[in-house]
Design an enzyme around this catalytic site. Structure first.
Site, PDB file in Angstrom:
ATOM      1  NE  ARG A 138       0.886  -2.706   1.304  1.00  0.00           N
ATOM      2  CZ  ARG A 138       1.327  -1.485   1.585  1.00  0.00           C
ATOM      3  NH1 ARG A 138       0.806  -0.820   2.587  1.00  0.00           N
ATOM      4  NH2 ARG A 138       2.291  -0.941   0.878  1.00  0.00           N
ATOM      5  CG  ASP A 153       3.018   2.227   0.609  1.00  0.00           C
ATOM      6  OD1 ASP A 153       3.700   2.262  -0.409  1.00  0.00           O
ATOM      7  OD2 ASP A 153       2.888   1.234   1.337  1.00  0.00           O
TER       8      ASP A 153
END
Ligand code: 4GX
Length: 228
Positions: A138, A153
Site C-alpha cells: 500500500r 494514515d
C-alpha cells in the site's frame, strides 16, 4: 490461504497493473524424495514438526537479490518503519508455512530479517506474510488509487489517527463535532492534529517518547495538558 488475499480488489488490481509481482513457491516442489516430505521432528525431542532443511535451502539458494524474511515471535516487531524499509527493496522473500518452525541453520545462512507481527502465537507464517505484503504494497504509488492517501494514515506522522465521522450529522442524539461542519479547513486541520496528539498521549505514550514535535504541536500538547 493466499488466493483469497491476492484475488481481492486492491491486491488483484496491484498485480494486474504490474505494481507488484507475486510468486508463491511450494516448498514441496523442492523435496527430494518420492513422497515429497518437507517436515521432520526436532532433534532433542519434543512435540511438533519442523520444515526440513534441504527443500527449504534448495528453494532459497537461487535467490541472490532478494531480502529473505522469516516470520516468528522471536523476530523484531513489525511496524510502519520496517514496512517503509522493505518498500525500498526490489524483491522480498518471506518464508511461510505450517509447522513449529525451521532449522536454525537456515536462519543463519539465508535469513536477512526475522520479523514478528506481534506477541502471540499463530499456527503458520501465512498470515504474517500477508500482513507484511499488505503493509508494504500500500506504500507503492498507485496501489491505493488516488482517493485514499497513506499520508493521512495512522503512523505516517508517528501519531494515531484522529476520530472520523460521516453522515448523518446526528445519530441517536450523538452529534458530530461542530468544527468538522464549519468549513474552516485551517481550524479542522488543527482540531485533527490536536485529537491525534491527545489520543496518542492517552493510548500510546510510547510513540510520543521517540518523536520530535513542531512548535504548533508543542502548543497543542500544552492545551491538552491544561484541559485536564
Ligand atoms: N509473528 N508464527 C511463524 C513459524 C514458522 C513455521 C514454519 C514458517 C514456517 C508469528 C508471529 C507466529 C508461529 C508464525 C511460528 N514459519 N510469526 N511460525 N507472532 O506466531 O510472526
Amino acid at each position: 490461504m493466499f488466493s483469497g488475499f491476492f484475488d481481492e480488489s486492491i491486491m488483484k488490481r496491484a498485480i494486474d497493473n504490474k505494481l507488484i509481482e507475486v510468486n508463491i513457491v511450494n516448498i514441496r516442489d523442492y523435496a527430494n524424495d518420492k513422497h515429497q516430505i518437507v517436515d521432520d521432528s526436532p532433534f532433542g525431542g519434543g512435540p511438533g514438526m519442523l520444515l526440513k532443511i534441504e527443500p527449504l535451502s534448495k528453494a532459497l539458494e537461487s535467490l541472490k537479490h532478494s531480502k529473505i524474511i522469516y516470520t516468528s515471535p522471536q523476530g523484531k516487531t513489525f511496524n510502519q518503519n520496517i514496512a517503509k524499509e522493505l518498500f525500498k527493496e526490489e524483491e522480498i522473500t518471506i518464508i511461510a508455512g505450517r509447522y513449529e518452525g525451521i532449522d536454525e541453520r537456515v536462519i543463519e545462512e539465508f535469513v536477512d530479517m526475522e520479523i514478528s507481527i506481534g506477541d502471540y502465537v499463530l499456527t503458520g507464517g501465512e498470515i504474517p506474510a500477508m500482513a507484511i505484503i499488505d503493509a508494504v504494497s500500500r506504500l507503492i504509488p498507485g496501489v491505493l488509487g488516488n482517493k485514499a492517501s497513506y499520508e493521512e494514515d495512522s503512523f505516517y506522522n508517528g501519531l494515531l489517527d484522529h476520530p472520523q465521522y460521516t453522515r448523518p450529522a446526528i445519530y441517536k442524539n450523538k452529534k458530530v463535532p461542530d468544527i468538522l461542519l464549519s468549513g474552516n479547513h485551517a481550524k479542522i486541520e488543527e482540531w485533527r492534529l490536536k485529537k491525534s496528539l491527545e489520543r496518542t498521549k492517552e493510548r500510546r505514550p510510547d510513540l510520543l517518547e521517540k518523536r520530535k514535535f513542531t512548535k504548533k504541536e508543542m502548543i497543542l500538547l500544552k492545551e491538552i495538558e491544561n484541559e485536564k
